[in-house]
Write a protein that holds these residues in place. Structure first.
Motif, PDB file in Angstrom:
ATOM      1  N   LEU B   4      45.362  39.002  43.896  1.00  0.00           N
ATOM      2  CA  LEU B   4      45.203  37.632  43.410  1.00  0.00           C
ATOM      3  C   LEU B   4      44.250  37.635  42.222  1.00  0.00           C
ATOM      4  O   LEU B   4      43.254  38.368  42.219  1.00  0.00           O
ATOM      5  N   TYR B   5      44.550  36.805  41.222  1.00  0.00           N
ATOM      6  CA  TYR B   5      43.709  36.694  40.020  1.00  0.00           C
ATOM      7  C   TYR B   5      43.396  35.224  39.775  1.00  0.00           C
ATOM      8  O   TYR B   5      44.285  34.382  39.873  1.00  0.00           O
ATOM      9  N   PHE B   6      42.142  34.945  39.434  1.00  0.00           N
ATOM     10  CA  PHE B   6      41.743  33.556  39.216  1.00  0.00           C
ATOM     11  C   PHE B   6      41.083  33.366  37.850  1.00  0.00           C
ATOM     12  O   PHE B   6      40.545  34.308  37.265  1.00  0.00           O
ATOM     13  N   ALA B  56      36.883  40.249  45.950  1.00  0.00           N
ATOM     14  CA  ALA B  56      36.904  39.942  47.377  1.00  0.00           C
ATOM     15  C   ALA B  56      38.054  40.713  48.018  1.00  0.00           C
ATOM     16  O   ALA B  56      39.150  40.777  47.464  1.00  0.00           O
ATOM     17  N   GLN B  59      39.164  38.126  51.581  1.00  0.00           N
ATOM     18  CA  GLN B  59      38.409  36.881  51.433  1.00  0.00           C
ATOM     19  C   GLN B  59      36.908  37.003  51.675  1.00  0.00           C
ATOM     20  O   GLN B  59      36.227  36.015  51.911  1.00  0.00           O
ATOM     21  N   GLU B  73      44.356  41.918  51.168  1.00  0.00           N
ATOM     22  CA  GLU B  73      44.422  40.893  50.126  1.00  0.00           C
ATOM     23  C   GLU B  73      43.206  41.117  49.225  1.00  0.00           C
ATOM     24  O   GLU B  73      42.071  40.994  49.674  1.00  0.00           O
ATOM     25  N   ALA B  75      41.247  40.116  45.717  1.00  0.00           N
ATOM     26  CA  ALA B  75      41.175  39.079  44.684  1.00  0.00           C
ATOM     27  C   ALA B  75      40.139  39.453  43.636  1.00  0.00           C
ATOM     28  O   ALA B  75      39.072  39.984  43.960  1.00  0.00           O
ATOM     29  N   PHE B  77      38.045  37.806  40.241  1.00  0.00           N
ATOM     30  CA  PHE B  77      37.720  36.526  39.602  1.00  0.00           C
ATOM     31  C   PHE B  77      36.361  36.592  38.921  1.00  0.00           C
ATOM     32  O   PHE B  77      35.561  37.480  39.215  1.00  0.00           O
TER      33      PHE B  77
END
Lengths: 149, 85
Positions: B4-6, B56, B59, B73, B75, B77
């Motif tokens: 995931l990328y934010f 992360a 999470q 998962e 991530a 950011f």
């Protein structure tokens, strides 16, 4: 209790709901964060808050549990908004209720300092030059660090 | 592995999430970043300055020597900017 939502919140209603029926509560501290119209000396229009669904809730719950372990609190609430917000809009609400004022005030300050550095939200501000990602500030890390022990 | 990328990492990479299967030697976050950087200029730009990248795994915040494995998962950011003044 924690909530992440796009909708606005009613501070009075939240306060009343959180403390209803609990007469052991002697003091309530609350913090409401608002969207400012200036940042770094530049006018800011609307902003958009992006977040990481799942991790946001997990981190807010961990921060809340930490506050409840450190102070004798009867009730706590964190509400954080995401999505598009205008200057003057409410963005975050923290409420801490305790038998005594000291615990309520300290826990409220702890929660707002910690969620600024731990909760995965990112602000993109609309400026005259186009959208701009807000950079994290070192002062926020310092504010959170004062609670480390 | 779900990636995931934010915020600006998402913009530079050009997608919000993807499912990838890195080779077995990609065993921690640092090696995962090196592997991703080789996938294209967008990834290289996103990971150019790791001082402003947070990670992360499942999470929770982790350092770059944290292990990663299939099914995680992961991530990426920038430092967070929630709350208010």
């Amino acid at each position: 209790m924690i909530r992440v939502q796009t909708e606005d919140f009613d501070v009075g209603a939240e306060l009343k709901a959180l403390t209803a029926g609990n007469t052991a509560i002697g003091g309530v501290a609350l913090f409401v964060g608002l969207v400012r119209d200036m940042a770094g000396g530049q006018a800011v229009g609307a902003m958009t808050l992006e977040h990481y669904p799942g991790m946001t809730e997990r981190q807010l719950e961990k921060i809340e549990a930490e506050a409840r372990a450190r102070w004798p609190l009867d009730a706590t609430l964190i509400v954080h908004r995401h999505g598009r917000l205008e200057p003057g809009d409410q963005i975050v609400l923290v409420i801490c209720a305790s038998a005594h004022r000291e615990a309520a005030l300290e826990a409220c300050a702890f929660l707002i300092d910690w969620l600024k550095t731990k909760a995965p939200f990112w602000k993109s501000e609309a400026t005259p030059e186009g959208p701009r990602w807000v950079e994290a500030r070192a002062e926020d890390d310092h504010a959170a660090a004062r609670w480390q022990r | 592995m779900k990636l995931l990328y934010f915020a600006w990492l998402r913009e530079r990479i050009g997608r919000a999430e993807e499912d990838l299967a890195p080779p077995a030697e990609v065993a921690d976050v640092a090696r995962l970043i090196d592997w991703l950087k080789a996938r294209g200029p967008g990834y290289a730009a996103a990971f150019a300055d790791l001082r402003v990248v947070r990670v992360a795994v499942n999470q929770d915040y982790v350092p770059v020597d944290h292990p990663v494995r299939a099914g995680d998962e992961v991530a990426f950011f920038p430092p967070v900017t929630g709350g208010s003044a």
